[in-house]
Design a protein around this motif. Structure first.
Motif, short mmCIF file in Angstrom:
data_model
loop_
_atom_site.label_atom_id
_atom_site.label_comp_id
_atom_site.label_asym_id
_atom_site.label_seq_id
_atom_site.Cartn_x
_atom_site.Cartn_y
_atom_site.Cartn_z
N ARG A 1 37.25 43.58 47.44
CA ARG A 1 38.00 43.76 48.69
C ARG A 1 39.12 42.72 48.80
N GLN A 2 38.83 41.49 48.41
CA GLN A 2 39.85 40.45 48.43
C GLN A 2 41.00 40.82 47.50
N ARG A 3 40.63 41.30 46.31
CA ARG A 3 41.66 41.67 45.34
C ARG A 3 42.53 42.81 45.88
N ASN A 4 41.92 43.79 46.47
CA ASN A 4 42.67 44.92 47.02
C ASN A 4 43.54 44.50 48.20
N ARG A 5 43.02 43.58 49.01
CA ARG A 5 43.78 43.09 50.15
C ARG A 5 45.02 42.32 49.66
N ALA A 6 44.82 41.52 48.62
CA ALA A 6 45.94 40.79 48.03
C ALA A 6 46.96 41.75 47.45
N LEU A 7 46.47 42.81 46.81
CA LEU A 7 47.35 43.82 46.22
C LEU A 7 48.21 44.48 47.30
N VAL A 8 47.59 44.81 48.42
CA VAL A 8 48.32 45.44 49.51
C VAL A 8 49.38 44.50 50.07
N LEU A 9 49.02 43.22 50.26
CA LEU A 9 50.00 42.27 50.79
C LEU A 9 51.19 42.14 49.86
N LYS A 10 50.94 42.07 48.57
CA LYS A 10 52.05 41.97 47.62
C LYS A 10 52.92 43.22 47.65
N GLU A 11 52.31 44.39 47.75
CA GLU A 11 53.08 45.63 47.83
C GLU A 11 53.99 45.63 49.05
N VAL A 12 53.48 45.12 50.17
CA VAL A 12 54.28 45.10 51.40
C VAL A 12 55.44 44.12 51.25
N ILE A 13 55.19 42.95 50.69
CA ILE A 13 56.26 41.96 50.52
C ILE A 13 57.31 42.46 49.54
N LEU A 14 56.87 43.07 48.45
CA LEU A 14 57.82 43.61 47.47
C LEU A 14 58.68 44.72 48.07
N ALA A 15 58.06 45.59 48.84
CA ALA A 15 58.79 46.72 49.42
C ALA A 15 59.66 46.30 50.59
N ALA B 1 46.78 35.43 45.11
CA ALA B 1 45.75 35.40 44.08
C ALA B 1 44.42 34.93 44.62
N ALA B 2 44.45 34.03 45.61
CA ALA B 2 43.20 33.53 46.19
C ALA B 2 42.62 34.58 47.13
N ASP B 3 43.20 34.72 48.26
CA ASP B 3 42.85 35.75 49.24
C ASP B 3 43.68 35.50 50.48
N PRO B 4 44.54 36.42 50.87
CA PRO B 4 45.42 36.19 52.01
C PRO B 4 44.70 35.93 53.31
N ARG C 1 48.60 29.24 34.72
CA ARG C 1 49.13 29.16 36.07
C ARG C 1 48.09 28.60 37.03
N PRO C 2 48.53 27.73 37.95
CA PRO C 2 47.59 27.22 38.94
C PRO C 2 47.30 28.26 40.00
N VAL C 3 46.06 28.32 40.45
CA VAL C 3 45.67 29.20 41.55
C VAL C 3 44.81 28.41 42.51
N LEU C 4 44.81 28.85 43.77
CA LEU C 4 43.96 28.22 44.75
C LEU C 4 42.52 28.67 44.54
N SER C 5 41.58 27.75 44.57
CA SER C 5 40.19 28.05 44.25
C SER C 5 39.48 28.71 45.43
N LEU C 6 38.53 29.56 45.12
CA LEU C 6 37.67 30.20 46.10
C LEU C 6 36.22 29.98 45.72
N PRO C 7 35.33 29.91 46.68
CA PRO C 7 33.92 29.84 46.34
C PRO C 7 33.45 31.14 45.72
N GLU C 8 32.31 31.10 45.05
CA GLU C 8 31.76 32.31 44.45
C GLU C 8 31.41 33.32 45.55
N VAL C 9 31.77 34.57 45.31
CA VAL C 9 31.51 35.62 46.28
C VAL C 9 30.94 36.82 45.55
N SER C 10 30.41 37.74 46.31
CA SER C 10 29.82 38.92 45.71
C SER C 10 30.90 39.80 45.10
#
Length: 414
Positions: free
Chosen positions: A24-38, A404-407, A9-18
């Motif tokens: 935090r990006q992953r969790n933020r994306a998870l929260v956004l998806k939960e909100v859209i799904l609900a 997947a990238a970061d909202p 699957r294609p994903v939008l690229s991000l620079p290397e981060v800590s």
């Protein structure tokens, strides 16, 4: 754009981060998806469903509110405590576009961030066309949507294309379509749709339907499922561990070209005995016509006339419907043995016609052609999405890429 390892699957690229920032990006994306799904939820439910602490969920919701991606929607009463604030996607903050691409034309639909359709456009006709002409139809449809929605266009996340064939994604994000059944040469996806500065992402149409059903339809919540797309062509979305399977080169799910009868009917792909050669609409209606039956068209009405004739006891129609049910049962029964689904979802316009009155018979046929234990462990359901399934699933591609990238880093300001 890059490719997600192991999925194609294609994903939008991000620079290397800590590591901390990535988490935090992953969790933020998870929260956004939960909100859209609900569509509408609370901070406490977000914490419960995402596995985050209440404090973390609250902080991430606050960040998404500041970014304009989610919003507070008023209060609901609680059990003796303070009223609870409802959270939902801020629909007007972004749009996404999905296109259902076929050999006869295109259906293009525009959605807001809450995945509510806000506009649609059709281009094409009844004759089969080549990739160049299909590309013209697509650009005309997109131009029409742009002209009707100029104020919202700057918030466009991207365009998703549901295509009739295998879509391969190279390591640099370049995508190619291989539509063997249509007799097309390999087609660069960018030749079909090239919008300056706008991400264009593509996948096979059956996978797009599966994505729509997995997010919002009859496969929602399933970890293992089969989502069949039955129309003129035949395809399958395979859900494994809650994700649509792609295989090493994105060709997983080409079930319509699985051979079930060696050396028999010729399929559009050039092989013989494929599933599509028995349960695709052209094959079904051609078989009926060969019995001397006279009917109008090659679509929804004609398929309905065939099923109605079978219900009236017409011998020729009954024999054809019996054959379709048995062939489909055998093809799906093999997949039950192979994948062990908890749900089978039947979609596509032919599938919807069959499920109107033949769902119980189809369930029995699948169980007949599978091992008894896995055959007792699935539920067969009709798809929630009808003709909009592929376009809806396609519109989820740019949204998934954003998540997947970061909202926070990839969104456009409204």
């Amino acid at each position: 754009m890059s490719v997600e390892p192991g999925s194609g699957r294609p994903v939008l690229s991000l620079p290397e981060v800590s590591t901390v920032t990535t988490l935090r990006q992953r969790n933020r994306a998870l929260v956004l998806k939960e909100v859209i799904l609900a569509q509408e939820t609370t901070r406490a439910n977000i914490a419960r469903d995402s596995g985050l602490s209440t404090a973390s969920a609250g902080n991430l919701v606050a960040e998404l509110i500041t970014a304009g991606l989610v919003e507070e929607r008023g209060l609901v009463s609680s059990r003796g405590g303070r009223p609870i604030t409802l959270i939902g996607p801020r629909a007007e903050s972004a749009i996404t576009i999905g296109a259902d691409i076929g050999e006869r034309g295109v259906a293009v639909e525009m959605f807001d961030l809450a995945m509510t359709r806000i506009d649609r456009e059709f281009r094409g006709g009844v004759e089969e066309e080549d990739p160049e002409r299909i590309g013209v139809h697509l650009h005309e449809a997109l131009a029409a949507l742009h002209d009707r929605n100029p104020d919202r266009w700057p918030t466009l996340l991207g365009v998703g294309l549901g295509l009739p064939g295998v879509v391969e994604t190279a390591s640099d994000g370049t995508q190619m379509l291989y539509a063997q059944s249509l007799g097309w040469p390999p087609v660069a996806v960018r030749s079909l749709c090239d919008l300056d500065g706008v991400p264009v992402l593509a996948e096979n149409g059956a996978k797009m339907q599966a994505r729509a059903e997995l997010w919002f339809g009859s496969a929602r919540g399933a970890h293992h499922a089969l989502i069949a797309l039955l129309g003129r062509g035949v395809g399958l979305g395979i859900v494994n561990a809650g994700q649509v399977a792609h295989g090493a080169h994105s060709s997983a799910g080409e079930w319509g070209h699985m051979v079930i009868d060696r050396g028999d009917r010729v399929c559009r792909c050039g092989n013989r005995g494929c599933v599509e050669a028995y349960v695709g609409s052209d094959a079904i209606l051609s078989a009926w016509r060969e019995t001397g039956a006279v009917f109008e068209g090659t679509g929804w009405r004609a398929m309905g006339d065939l099923i109605a004739a079978a219900h009236r006891g017409d011998p020729a129609a009954s024999t054809i419907v019996d054959d379709v049910i048995d062939c489909l049962g055998a093809a799906l029964g093999g997949m039950v043995n192979l994948t062990g689904p908890e749900r089978i979802v039947i979609g596509g316009w032919v599938g919807l016609r069959l499920m109107e009155s033949l769902g119980d018979r189809l369930t029995a046929a699948v169980r007949k052609h599978s091992l008894s234990r896995p055959g007792d462990q699935f539920e067969l359901l009709v798809a929630k999405f009808g003709g909009d399934a592929v376009a809806t699933g396609s519109a989820l591609l740019p949204l998934e890429a954003l998540i997947a990238a970061d909202p926070m880093s990839e969104r456009r300001s409204p």
